[in-house]
Design an enzyme around this catalytic site. Sequence first.
Site, PDB file in Angstrom:
ATOM      1  N   ARG A 193       0.851  -1.193   0.000  1.00  0.00           N
ATOM      2  CA  ARG A 193       0.000   0.000   0.000  1.00  0.00           C
ATOM      3  C   ARG A 193       0.880   1.234   0.000  1.00  0.00           C
ATOM      4  O   ARG A 193       1.889   1.267   0.719  1.00  0.00           O
ATOM      5  CB  ARG A 193      -0.877   0.026   1.260  1.00  0.00           C
ATOM      6  CG  ARG A 193      -1.848  -1.122   1.362  1.00  0.00           C
ATOM      7  CD  ARG A 193      -2.287  -1.347   2.791  1.00  0.00           C
ATOM      8  NE  ARG A 193      -1.189  -1.728   3.657  1.00  0.00           N
ATOM      9  CZ  ARG A 193      -1.254  -1.871   4.965  1.00  0.00           C
ATOM     10  NH1 ARG A 193      -2.393  -1.648   5.589  1.00  0.00           N
ATOM     11  NH2 ARG A 193      -0.198  -2.222   5.677  1.00  0.00           N
ATOM     12  N   LYS A 224      -5.290 -10.806  -7.251  1.00  0.00           N
ATOM     13  CA  LYS A 224      -5.067  -9.368  -7.043  1.00  0.00           C
ATOM     14  C   LYS A 224      -6.332  -8.551  -7.347  1.00  0.00           C
ATOM     15  O   LYS A 224      -6.774  -7.737  -6.538  1.00  0.00           O
ATOM     16  CB  LYS A 224      -3.896  -8.915  -7.927  1.00  0.00           C
ATOM     17  CG  LYS A 224      -3.624  -7.441  -7.892  1.00  0.00           C
ATOM     18  CD  LYS A 224      -3.177  -6.949  -6.536  1.00  0.00           C
ATOM     19  CE  LYS A 224      -3.171  -5.425  -6.501  1.00  0.00           C
ATOM     20  NZ  LYS A 224      -2.768  -4.893  -5.226  1.00  0.00           N
ATOM     21  N   ASN A 238      -8.637  -6.513  -4.441  1.00  0.00           N
ATOM     22  CA  ASN A 238      -8.909  -5.074  -4.450  1.00  0.00           C
ATOM     23  C   ASN A 238     -10.392  -4.783  -4.638  1.00  0.00           C
ATOM     24  O   ASN A 238     -10.942  -3.859  -4.030  1.00  0.00           O
ATOM     25  CB  ASN A 238      -8.081  -4.387  -5.538  1.00  0.00           C
ATOM     26  CG  ASN A 238      -6.696  -4.031  -5.037  1.00  0.00           C
ATOM     27  OD1 ASN A 238      -6.343  -4.356  -3.908  1.00  0.00           O
ATOM     28  ND2 ASN A 238      -5.895  -3.380  -5.857  1.00  0.00           N
ATOM     29  N   PHE A 252     -11.299  -1.651   6.838  1.00  0.00           N
ATOM     30  CA  PHE A 252     -12.023  -1.130   5.672  1.00  0.00           C
ATOM     31  C   PHE A 252     -13.503  -0.890   5.947  1.00  0.00           C
ATOM     32  O   PHE A 252     -14.337  -1.012   5.065  1.00  0.00           O
ATOM     33  CB  PHE A 252     -11.809  -2.040   4.453  1.00  0.00           C
ATOM     34  CG  PHE A 252     -10.479  -1.799   3.811  1.00  0.00           C
ATOM     35  CD1 PHE A 252     -10.386  -1.036   2.664  1.00  0.00           C
ATOM     36  CD2 PHE A 252      -9.319  -2.264   4.396  1.00  0.00           C
ATOM     37  CE1 PHE A 252      -9.150  -0.756   2.092  1.00  0.00           C
ATOM     38  CE2 PHE A 252      -8.081  -1.994   3.858  1.00  0.00           C
ATOM     39  CZ  PHE A 252      -7.991  -1.247   2.697  1.00  0.00           C
ATOM     40  N   GLY A 312     -16.481   7.477   4.387  1.00  0.00           N
ATOM     41  CA  GLY A 312     -15.831   8.741   4.041  1.00  0.00           C
ATOM     42  C   GLY A 312     -16.299   9.234   2.690  1.00  0.00           C
ATOM     43  O   GLY A 312     -17.423   8.952   2.265  1.00  0.00           O
ATOM     44  N   GLY A 322      -9.984   6.244  -3.527  1.00  0.00           N
ATOM     45  CA  GLY A 322      -9.292   6.816  -4.674  1.00  0.00           C
ATOM     46  C   GLY A 322      -7.965   6.109  -4.840  1.00  0.00           C
ATOM     47  O   GLY A 322      -7.821   4.951  -4.447  1.00  0.00           O
ATOM     48  N   CYS A 379      -5.098   2.345  -7.453  1.00  0.00           N
ATOM     49  CA  CYS A 379      -5.451   0.920  -7.517  1.00  0.00           C
ATOM     50  C   CYS A 379      -6.959   0.663  -7.541  1.00  0.00           C
ATOM     51  O   CYS A 379      -7.476   0.140  -8.518  1.00  0.00           O
ATOM     52  CB  CYS A 379      -4.789   0.179  -6.373  1.00  0.00           C
ATOM     53  SG  CYS A 379      -3.005   0.100  -6.612  1.00  0.00           S
ATOM     54  N   LYS A 403      -9.336   1.889 -10.611  1.00  0.00           N
ATOM     55  CA  LYS A 403      -9.041   1.263 -11.910  1.00  0.00           C
ATOM     56  C   LYS A 403      -9.165  -0.266 -11.832  1.00  0.00           C
ATOM     57  O   LYS A 403      -9.575  -0.899 -12.804  1.00  0.00           O
ATOM     58  CB  LYS A 403      -7.652   1.685 -12.402  1.00  0.00           C
ATOM     59  CG  LYS A 403      -6.490   0.921 -11.820  1.00  0.00           C
ATOM     60  CD  LYS A 403      -5.187   1.251 -12.527  1.00  0.00           C
ATOM     61  CE  LYS A 403      -3.984   0.652 -11.812  1.00  0.00           C
ATOM     62  NZ  LYS A 403      -3.995  -0.797 -11.663  1.00  0.00           N
ATOM     63  N   ARG A 413      -3.442  10.554  -7.582  1.00  0.00           N
ATOM     64  CA  ARG A 413      -4.169   9.969  -8.720  1.00  0.00           C
ATOM     65  C   ARG A 413      -5.546   9.471  -8.247  1.00  0.00           C
ATOM     66  O   ARG A 413      -5.641   8.745  -7.263  1.00  0.00           O
ATOM     67  CB  ARG A 413      -3.361   8.806  -9.304  1.00  0.00           C
ATOM     68  CG  ARG A 413      -2.071   9.280  -9.937  1.00  0.00           C
ATOM     69  CD  ARG A 413      -1.253   8.146 -10.482  1.00  0.00           C
ATOM     70  NE  ARG A 413      -0.691   7.287  -9.460  1.00  0.00           N
ATOM     71  CZ  ARG A 413       0.207   6.338  -9.703  1.00  0.00           C
ATOM     72  NH1 ARG A 413       0.629   6.126 -10.934  1.00  0.00           N
ATOM     73  NH2 ARG A 413       0.676   5.586  -8.732  1.00  0.00           N
TER      74      ARG A 413
END
Length: 476
Positions: free
Chosen positions: A153, A220, A224, A265, A269, A273, A276, A279, A343
Site C-alpha cells: 500500500r 489481485k 482489491n 475497511f 468517508g 481513490g 489501484c 481502476k 491519482r
Amino acid sequence: MKISVIGAGYVGLATAGCLAQIGHDVFCSENDVEKLSKLQNGVMPLFEPYLEGVIKGVRKAGRLHFGSTEEAIVWGDAIFICVGTPPLANGDADLSAIEGVARVIAKRATGYRLIIEKSTVPVQTGAQLRKHLSVHSTNGLRYDVVSNPEFLREGTSVEDFLHPDRIVIGVDSPRAAELLREIYEPIVTQTFTCPVHSNCAKRKELVFLVTDTGSAELIKHASNSFLAMKISFINMVANLCDAVGADVSKVAQGMGLDPRIGPAFLNPGIGFGGFCFPKDVQAFIRIAEKSGCDFSLLKEVEKINQSRVEHFLEKIRKELWVVRGKKIAIWGLAFKPNTDAIRFAPSIALVKALLDEGAQVRAYDPEAMEKAKSALPNITYCSNPYEAAEGADAVVIVTEWAEFRRVDWDRLRLAVERPLVVDGRNMLDAAEVTRRGFHYVSVGRPVVTPSQPPSAAKDVHSLDGVQVGAASVLAK
Ligand SMILES: NC(=O)c1ccc[n+]([C@@H]2O[C@H](COP(=O)([O-])OP(=O)(O)OC[C@H]3O[C@@H](n4cnc5c(N)ncnc54)[C@H](O)[C@@H]3O)[C@@H](O)[C@H]2O)c1
C-alpha cells in the site's frame, strides 16, 4: 541472482529498494527521463516513508543501479515488470506499457530469463506475454513468465514489501517457483536488516502461496475489488445512519467485532481513490464482462463510490447555505495519508466542484501539494493548516493526516471566520471538536454543535473502550 526492475514508480521503486535491501543486486529502469535523472542523482521522485533511506543505503552498498530499460533487460536474470496499467476510457487496463517491455525483452534478452508480472494485470496477461515472446523473440530466448501480484500500500510500501501477509506466485513450471522462492527467501525467513523496525522477531508468519498464473492474476483483482466493496458497503450504511440519526462509527465497530467481518475497511468517508481501487474495480468489471459473467455487484460498488463526493458536497452546501463567495479550507489532498499520491483522489473532484460553485479554496497537505498543482492550478496552496484556514467559512477535512488530529484549536479558532469543521474522514472526536467551540459535521454521524452537544454522541464517546452492549449504551 541479478534482478532487474522495470518502472520506478510507487511499486517499482519499493520493489527495487527492498530487493536490494534483502541482499540482491538490482538494476532498476525508468523511461521517464526526468524521473530517471533524479534517481541517478540521488533525488527521490516520490514520497514514501522509509524508502529514501533504503535507496540511499543500498546505492551506497553498490546493490542498486538506475538506467535504461534496454540495459536492465540485458542485465537481469530475473525481470520484475512494474510499469503502470492505467484505465482506458472503456475501463479496460491499458497494457501498452507491459507490451512495450515485452518487445524490449524479445529483442534484447538472450539465454534464460525469469519474467515476473508485478503490475496488476487482467487474468490471461501471462498467457499473452508468453505468446508475444514466442512470436517476437529471435535470439533463442528461453523464459518463464510468472505472476507475482503486489499487495503493498502506498504510505506503507516498505513495511508491506518486507513484512507481507502473503506472497502469491502464479507459475507454470517448478523451476520458476524455485527461483522465485529463492528471491523471496530472506523475506519468507525474515532474515534481513529491517529499515523500519528495530525488532521484527515476533512478526506473524507469512504464507507463500503457489498457484497457476491465471489464479494469481485473479487474486489481485479480486482482493482489491472485495476491499472496494467493503468501503462502498459501509458508505451506504453511513448514508442510512445520516438518514435515521444513527452513528456509523458505532455500527462499524459492532460489525467489525464479528471475526467473519473484521474491522478493517469499515471507515466511511468521501470514497476510495488512488491508483489501484478505482481502476482495478473497472478492470475487473471488464474482465467479467468479456468472460460472459455478470458482475453487476461491482458496478454498484463503483456507482456508490462515484456518488460520494456529491453526497459530501451536499453536507457542505447544507451548512454554508450559499457556496458562492465562501472561503473553504481544504485539509488534505492526497488520496490517503502518508503518501503524496493524488491519482484519482476524491480531493480533486471535490475541489473542482467547489470552484465551479464559486468558492475560494485554500489548501494544505503535508506531502501532496506539489503533485496536486497541475490538477488543481486555481487554488491557494498554504504552508500549514492554520494558513489554509485564514478567514475560512468552513474547514473541510479530505485526508486523515495524523497532524490534523493534533490541531491547536485555539489557534484555529482565531484563524477562521466561522468555526465549522466538515470532516470527510470521521477522523476527529466529535465531543472534543464541540468542546473547542466548533460546529462539527462528519459522515454518517450526527451533526454536533458547541451549544447542543448531542447527548448520545457524548455518552457513547465516554464509554469508548469499555465493553458494553448496545442496549446499555442506548439506555444511558
Ligand atoms: N501504487 C500502488 O499502491 C500499487 C500497489 C499494488 C500494485 N500496483 C500496480 O503496480 C503497477 C505499477 O503501479 P505504480 O503505482 O508503481 O505506477 P507508477 O505510474 O507510479 O509507475 C510506473 C512507472 O513505470 C514507468 N514505465 C512505463 N513504461 C516503462 C518502460 N518501458 N520502461 C521503464 N519504465 C517504464 C513509468 O514512467 C512510471 O514511472 C500498476 O499495475 C499498479 O496497478 C500498484
